[in-house]
Design an enzyme around this catalytic site. Structure first.
Site, PDB file in Angstrom:
ATOM      1  N   TYR A  32     -57.546  47.019  38.374  1.00 21.60           N
ATOM      2  CA  TYR A  32     -58.606  48.020  38.765  1.00 21.60           C
ATOM      3  C   TYR A  32     -59.452  48.316  37.886  1.00 21.60           C
ATOM      4  O   TYR A  32     -59.663  47.725  36.604  1.00 21.60           O
ATOM      5  CB  TYR A  32     -57.586  49.564  38.883  1.00 21.60           C
ATOM      6  CG  TYR A  32     -57.228  50.160  37.691  1.00 21.60           C
ATOM      7  CD1 TYR A  32     -55.996  49.930  36.884  1.00 21.60           C
ATOM      8  CD2 TYR A  32     -57.990  51.321  37.315  1.00 21.60           C
ATOM      9  CE1 TYR A  32     -56.104  50.535  35.757  1.00 21.60           C
ATOM     10  CE2 TYR A  32     -57.753  52.063  36.226  1.00 21.60           C
ATOM     11  CZ  TYR A  32     -56.510  51.600  35.520  1.00 21.60           C
ATOM     12  OH  TYR A  32     -56.395  52.402  34.337  1.00 21.60           O
ATOM     13  N   ARG A  75     -41.060  39.824  49.584  1.00 22.49           N
ATOM     14  CA  ARG A  75     -40.944  40.127  48.308  1.00 22.49           C
ATOM     15  C   ARG A  75     -40.422  38.995  47.295  1.00 22.49           C
ATOM     16  O   ARG A  75     -38.946  38.402  47.638  1.00 22.49           O
ATOM     17  CB  ARG A  75     -39.769  41.522  48.199  1.00 22.49           C
ATOM     18  CG  ARG A  75     -39.763  41.849  46.394  1.00 22.49           C
ATOM     19  CD  ARG A  75     -38.821  42.995  46.273  1.00 22.49           C
ATOM     20  NE  ARG A  75     -38.694  43.383  44.834  1.00 22.49           N
ATOM     21  CZ  ARG A  75     -37.800  42.754  43.966  1.00 22.49           C
ATOM     22  NH1 ARG A  75     -37.227  41.890  44.394  1.00 22.49           N
ATOM     23  NH2 ARG A  75     -37.769  43.039  42.976  1.00 22.49           N
ATOM     24  N   LYS A 109     -56.663  45.150  32.544  1.00 24.82           N
ATOM     25  CA  LYS A 109     -56.975  46.657  33.409  1.00 24.82           C
ATOM     26  C   LYS A 109     -55.956  46.676  34.496  1.00 24.82           C
ATOM     27  O   LYS A 109     -56.448  46.493  35.687  1.00 24.82           O
ATOM     28  CB  LYS A 109     -58.277  47.172  33.699  1.00 24.82           C
ATOM     29  CG  LYS A 109     -58.248  48.452  33.709  1.00 24.82           C
ATOM     30  CD  LYS A 109     -59.695  49.219  33.645  1.00 24.82           C
ATOM     31  CE  LYS A 109     -59.950  50.429  34.019  1.00 24.82           C
ATOM     32  NZ  LYS A 109     -59.236  51.439  33.044  1.00 24.82           N
ATOM     33  N   GLU A 147     -54.745  52.547  20.660  1.00 29.44           N
ATOM     34  CA  GLU A 147     -55.678  53.380  21.529  1.00 29.44           C
ATOM     35  C   GLU A 147     -54.961  54.757  21.960  1.00 29.44           C
ATOM     36  O   GLU A 147     -53.888  55.005  21.397  1.00 29.44           O
ATOM     37  CB  GLU A 147     -56.137  52.423  22.688  1.00 29.44           C
ATOM     38  CG  GLU A 147     -55.162  51.923  23.674  1.00 29.44           C
ATOM     39  CD  GLU A 147     -55.619  51.141  24.759  1.00 29.44           C
ATOM     40  OE1 GLU A 147     -56.857  51.298  25.122  1.00 29.44           O
ATOM     41  OE2 GLU A 147     -54.760  50.346  25.577  1.00 29.44           O
ATOM     42  N   LEU A 183     -57.295  48.051  25.876  1.00 29.34           N
ATOM     43  CA  LEU A 183     -58.372  47.994  26.960  1.00 29.34           C
ATOM     44  C   LEU A 183     -59.659  47.858  26.053  1.00 29.34           C
ATOM     45  O   LEU A 183     -60.070  48.742  25.285  1.00 29.34           O
ATOM     46  CB  LEU A 183     -58.228  48.879  27.726  1.00 29.34           C
ATOM     47  CG  LEU A 183     -59.126  48.690  28.870  1.00 29.34           C
ATOM     48  CD1 LEU A 183     -58.163  47.757  29.953  1.00 29.34           C
ATOM     49  CD2 LEU A 183     -59.520  49.933  29.772  1.00 29.34           C
TER      50      LEU A 183
HETATM   51  N1  PDD Z   1     -58.958  54.628  31.743  1.00 24.81           N
HETATM   52  N2  PDD Z   1     -58.001  52.489  27.183  1.00 24.81           N
HETATM   53  C1  PDD Z   1     -57.051  52.694  28.291  1.00 24.81           C
HETATM   54  C2  PDD Z   1     -55.712  52.284  28.395  1.00 24.81           C
HETATM   55  C3  PDD Z   1     -57.742  53.344  29.357  1.00 24.81           C
HETATM   56  O1  PDD Z   1     -56.851  53.547  30.350  1.00 24.81           O
HETATM   57  C4  PDD Z   1     -58.921  53.603  29.451  1.00 24.81           C
HETATM   58  C5  PDD Z   1     -59.699  54.213  30.638  1.00 24.81           C
HETATM   59  C6  PDD Z   1     -59.755  53.059  28.256  1.00 24.81           C
HETATM   60  C7  PDD Z   1     -61.123  53.453  28.160  1.00 24.81           C
HETATM   61  O2  PDD Z   1     -61.958  52.540  28.879  1.00 24.81           O
HETATM   62  P1  PDD Z   1     -63.427  52.797  29.781  1.00 24.81           P
HETATM   63  O3  PDD Z   1     -64.399  53.407  28.631  1.00 24.81           O
HETATM   64  O4  PDD Z   1     -63.812  51.447  30.262  1.00 24.81           O
HETATM   65  O5  PDD Z   1     -63.104  53.774  30.727  1.00 24.81           O
HETATM   66  C8  PDD Z   1     -59.130  52.735  27.320  1.00 24.81           C
HETATM   67  C9  PDD Z   1     -59.559  55.112  32.960  1.00 24.81           C
HETATM   68  C10 PDD Z   1     -60.593  56.100  32.859  1.00 24.81           C
HETATM   69  C11 PDD Z   1     -58.436  55.552  33.777  1.00 24.81           C
HETATM   70  O6  PDD Z   1     -57.324  54.634  34.038  1.00 24.81           O
HETATM   71  O7  PDD Z   1     -58.462  56.249  34.628  1.00 24.81           O
END
Ligand code: PDD
Length: 286
Positions: A33, A100, A147, A179, A203
């Site tokens: 995503y 499945r 992601k 993170e 990420l």
């Molecule tokens: N999440 N690390 C993780 C685990 C994240 O889920 C996200 C963002 C980030 C920041 O990435 P970016 O700057 O590209 O949004 C770092 C999104 C916003 C979410 O899952 O809703």
């Protein structure tokens, strides 16, 4: 007004969008995503989000169902149909519906889904006082650069923060910062901005890149390197960044103040630069 969604070639009200219970996204979390912020009806850093989407798709060996130009058109179309100026676009691709079986299906068609919702950036009070965080051991897998919609670990980690009355969980693996549960984390020590390196343990945030670019432009010394838990606990400032939170100061960690317990001078500089940058980019795009 029902929120607008896009599902497999069709725009429809979100509450009418349906996928099969055999969808591998539902059964296995087999999908990826993106979350793309939209300011003044213009997607922010869309090429970068689409490049990261391609990285995620490549990593899970799923062909991109659309070329970048089609994604850009679909995102613009969704923005126009949904209405509102500042939005968050959620985009998801799964390996589709199939009997499945853990092994990849031979013939499944990917499920392509998007929805728009109002962008809820932090309010003035949060920006001025900062967020609360708790530290938690990072027990996720070793491909946090993907992601993936398999977010059970991230949900469990975030809930640890919520249970403690905090906003975010700051994650440590083997004594080093990775993170947040849904954000990237930065540290300021002795006026220098420290950021963990983009590797398989975090990420690669789109906002993370913006923050580092702005820091360089503002003459803030930046070091991208592994950051120990001790360095985080003794930090002068701690920040988080994400597409929905932008850049936000963390002013307490495990109930103890970070620095003097208020958003620091370097944070204020970069937060302001972020707001100016956003406005400039959006004007140029107009
Ligand atoms: N999440 N690390 C993780 C685990 C994240 O889920 C996200 C963002 C980030 C920041 O990435 P970016 O700057 O590209 O949004 C770092 C999104 C916003 C979410 O899952 O809703």
């Amino acid at each position: 007004m029902s929120e607008t969604a896009y599902l497999n070639g069709e725009f429809l009200p979100l509450d009418q969008a349906r996928v099969s219970v055999l969808d591998r996204g539902f059964i296995f979390g087999d999908g990826v995503y993106e979350v793309i912020p939209v300011y003044s009806r213009r997607p922010f850093r869309l090429p970068e989000h689409l490049r990261r989407l391609q990285h995620s798709l490549d990593a899970i060996r799923l062909a991109n169902p659309l070329p970048a130009a089609d994604w850009a058109r679909l995102v613009q179309d969704l923005i126009a149909r949904h209405g509102g100026d500042d939005l968050s676009i959620y985009l998801q691709i799964t390996r589709g519906a199939a009997k499945r079986d853990h092994a990849f299906p031979g013939d499944a068609k990917p499920t392509v889904f998007m929805m728009a919702s109002p962008l809820a950036t932090p309010d003035r009070e949060k920006i001025e006082h900062g967020a609360a965080a708790v530290s938690v051991a990072d027990f996720r897998w070793l491909r946090c650069d993907i992601k993936s919609v398999s977010l059970l670990a991230n949900c469990l980690l975030r809930q640890r923060a919520v249970d403690a009355g905090a906003d975010e969980a700051v994650l440590f693996r083997d004594g080093y910062l990775t993170e947040g549960s849904s954000s990237n984390i930065f540290v300021v020590r002795d006026g220098k901005l420290l950021a963990p390196p983009k590797d398989h343990l975090m990420l690669p945030g789109i906002t993370y890149d913006v923050v580092l670019e702005l820091a360089a432009a503002k003459g803030v010394a930046v070091e991208v390197r592994e950051i120990s838990e001790d360095e985080v606990r003794g930090a002068g400032e701690l920040w988080l960044s994400s597409s929905t939170k932008e850049v936000l100061a963390i002013t307490t960690l495990d109930g103890r103040p970070v620095g003097d317990g208020r958003p620091g001078a370097v944070f204020r500089l970069i937060h302001q630069a972020f707001q100016d940058f956003k406005r400039r980019v959006m004007r140029q795009a107009a």
